[in-house]
Design a protein around this motif. Structure first.
Motif, PDB file in Angstrom:
ATOM      1  N   ASN A 116      -5.252   5.653  -6.005  1.00 11.32           N
ATOM      2  CA  ASN A 116      -3.881   5.850  -5.539  1.00 11.32           C
ATOM      3  C   ASN A 116      -3.133   6.823  -6.443  1.00 11.32           C
ATOM      4  O   ASN A 116      -2.421   7.715  -5.975  1.00 11.32           O
ATOM      5  CB  ASN A 116      -3.133   4.512  -5.500  1.00 11.32           C
TER       6      ASN A 116
ATOM      7  N   GLN B 134      -5.532   4.651   5.537  1.00 11.43           N
ATOM      8  CA  GLN B 134      -4.340   4.331   4.749  1.00 11.43           C
ATOM      9  C   GLN B 134      -4.206   2.803   4.770  1.00 11.43           C
ATOM     10  O   GLN B 134      -3.641   2.235   5.698  1.00 11.43           O
ATOM     11  CB  GLN B 134      -3.093   5.001   5.337  1.00 11.43           C
TER      12      GLN B 134
ATOM     13  N   TYR C  82      -2.838  -0.783   3.635  1.00  9.92           N
ATOM     14  CA  TYR C  82      -1.608  -1.354   3.092  1.00  9.92           C
ATOM     15  C   TYR C  82      -1.934  -1.954   1.724  1.00  9.92           C
ATOM     16  O   TYR C  82      -2.670  -2.937   1.623  1.00  9.92           O
ATOM     17  CB  TYR C  82      -1.063  -2.421   4.037  1.00  9.92           C
ATOM     18  N   ASP C  83      -1.379  -1.347   0.692  1.00 11.92           N
ATOM     19  CA  ASP C  83      -1.771  -1.677  -0.674  1.00 11.92           C
ATOM     20  C   ASP C  83      -0.597  -2.220  -1.479  1.00 11.92           C
ATOM     21  O   ASP C  83      -0.359  -1.789  -2.608  1.00 11.92           O
ATOM     22  CB  ASP C  83      -2.354  -0.441  -1.375  1.00 11.92           C
TER      23      ASP C  83
ATOM     24  N   ASN D   7      -5.749   6.130   1.173  1.00 11.36           N
ATOM     25  CA  ASN D   7      -4.386   6.217   0.622  1.00 11.36           C
ATOM     26  C   ASN D   7      -4.120   7.584   0.002  1.00 11.36           C
ATOM     27  O   ASN D   7      -3.762   7.711  -1.165  1.00 11.36           O
ATOM     28  CB  ASN D   7      -4.176   5.091  -0.389  1.00 11.36           C
TER      29      ASN D   7
ATOM     30  N   GLY E 201      -0.288   6.022  -1.550  1.00 18.15           N
ATOM     31  CA  GLY E 201      -0.110   4.642  -1.101  1.00 18.15           C
ATOM     32  C   GLY E 201       1.187   4.018  -1.569  1.00 18.15           C
ATOM     33  O   GLY E 201       2.064   4.657  -2.148  1.00 18.15           O
TER      34      GLY E 201
ATOM     35  N   LEU F 214       2.671   5.192   5.201  1.00 22.84           N
ATOM     36  CA  LEU F 214       1.239   5.251   5.490  1.00 22.84           C
ATOM     37  C   LEU F 214       0.990   5.842   6.876  1.00 22.84           C
ATOM     38  O   LEU F 214       0.024   6.588   7.082  1.00 22.84           O
ATOM     39  CB  LEU F 214       0.616   3.861   5.390  1.00 22.84           C
TER      40      LEU F 214
END
Length: 394
Positions: free
Chosen positions: A180, A295, A297-298, A338, A342, A354
């Motif tokens: 990231n 992408q 979701y982080d 990402n 991200g 994203l």
């Protein structure tokens, strides 16, 4: 199922808009929302008068009616909101697809405007004048007395179990933070654009809630993002390369709660993601092997390997092993992820950024551009009812 599958590639994202990402925006959520929407309108090559549909999050402080008034939109024939925070990010596009396909609107704008950095964090909205609580306050009241008061504390419980069950090492999530930050360092709009992250800094950063270090967590910022959805036919006549929506789905699974689904038999599986992922890939007519860039979701780094498992990129328990070879996640790797940095290194716009980045990958305009992208995946927030999108280049 057949009717849902028939929506494949019949709609597209044709405009994207953003504000700057900051930690002190100096203006309201409403003003940022208007700026992002105007940017998306310009990007798409349409006019404000063309917008006849609108979707945002229930958590958004920029009310749709005020946005309509501020922009001078003549009429909305469709409007809705999606709940569950980041879980509702891709769901905004699902609502837009449904509206366009049903003939309820022609151009639907989806947006999120957030001031998580310059405003105090509030959980629930107690109305002192009415001496009453809303539904969220009743829900959160079940957990706050026991110390579970923040998303990081809620997700830490899942992460602890995941680490225990699969005998995961102390530094196992470092590759997520690493990739990231590398991608953010190439993105001038990312908050961490000028700040590199070393392994030593990552390991020495303080624990927010064990086992999640500071650099395992998303970055609260101020900013707004918007995307515009229309029919595939309309998209042919606009100025941008369309990002066709091949699959989009939502998932709400039995025994689910908001971030605290601890009473399931298995809390190391993202059950909502399993459900919406299965539907989404069937809609698109592809498998995870066909995805060129993702992408994920982080909000918290353990959620990336958990999503790899839930979506079928790897088998259960293999997510952490997959990310240990960080080259797999880089721009020329097996599954680049990402690419704007991200939520952990670009900024936390509740996942709408994203979606914007996934569209850039389709257009070929990302600052970490993957070659020959055909399918671009986006996922929504975890630990809540969630959603996802697969975009395709025409």
């Amino acid at each position: 199922m057949s009717n849902i599958v028939n929506t494949r590639d019949k709609t597209a994202i044709v405009g994207i808009g953003t504000t700057e990402i900051s930690r002190d925006c100096g203006r309201t959520e409403l003003k940022m929302a208007v700026e992002a929407i105007l940017d998306a309108v310009e990007d798409a090559g349409i006019s404000v008068d063309d917008i006849d549909g609108m979707v945002n999050y229930t958590m958004d402080k920029s009310e749709q009616l005020e946005v309509v008034n501020a922009l001078g939109i003549p009429n909305l024939s469709f409007f809705s909101k999606t709940p569950y925070g980041g879980g509702g990010s891709c769901a905004t596009v699902a609502h837009a697809v449904a509206a366009v396909e049903a003939g309820l609107a022609n151009y639907v704008v989806c947006y999120r405007s957030i001031r998580d950095a310059s405003l105090p964090v509030r959980i629930g909205d107690f109305d002192a004048s009415q001496q009453s609580y809303n539904d969220d306050d009743v829900y959160y009241g079940m957990y706050m007395p026991y110390g579970l008061i923040t998303p990081v504390s809620w997700v830490a419980m899942f992460a602890q179990r995941y680490i225990h069950e699969f005998d995961i090492g102390d530094d196992a999530f470092w590759p997520v933070a690493q990739i990231n930050r590398e991608n953010a360092n190439r993105n001038p709009s990312a908050w961490f654009h000028d700040q590199k992250l070393t392994y030593e800094e990552y390991m020495n950063s303080p624990m927010n809630v064990t086992p999640l270090r500071r650099h395992d967590c998303c970055l609260n910022i101020d900013g707004a993002m918007a995307v515009i959805v229309t029919s595939a036919e309309n998209a042919k006549h606009l100025k941008q390369t369309p990002a066709y929506i091949s699959g989009v789905a939502q998932g709400m699974h039995t025994h689910g709660e908001q971030m605290t689904s601890y009473y399931r038999k298995d809390i190391t599986t993202l059950h909502e993601v399993v459900e919406y992922g299965d539907l989404m890939f069937k809609m698109a007519g592809i498998t995870p092997k066909d995805i060129d860039v993702a992408q994920f979701y982080d909000a918290f780094s353990p959620l990336v390997p958990m999503q790899l498992e839930a979506l079928g990129f790897v088998e259960k328990g293999e997510g952490v092993d997959f990310i240990q070879d960080v080259d797999r996640l880089r721009v020329d790797g097996e599954l680049p992820i990402n690419t704007s940095g991200g939520l952990m290194s670009e900024g936390y716009v509740h996942g709408m950024n994203l979606i914007v980045e996934a569209v850039r990958q389709i257009r070929g305009t990302s600052t970490t551009q993957v070659n020959d992208v055909e399918f671009s995946l986006v996922t929504g927030g975890l630990g809540v009812p969630s959603s996802g999108i697969i975009l395709r280049r025409g």
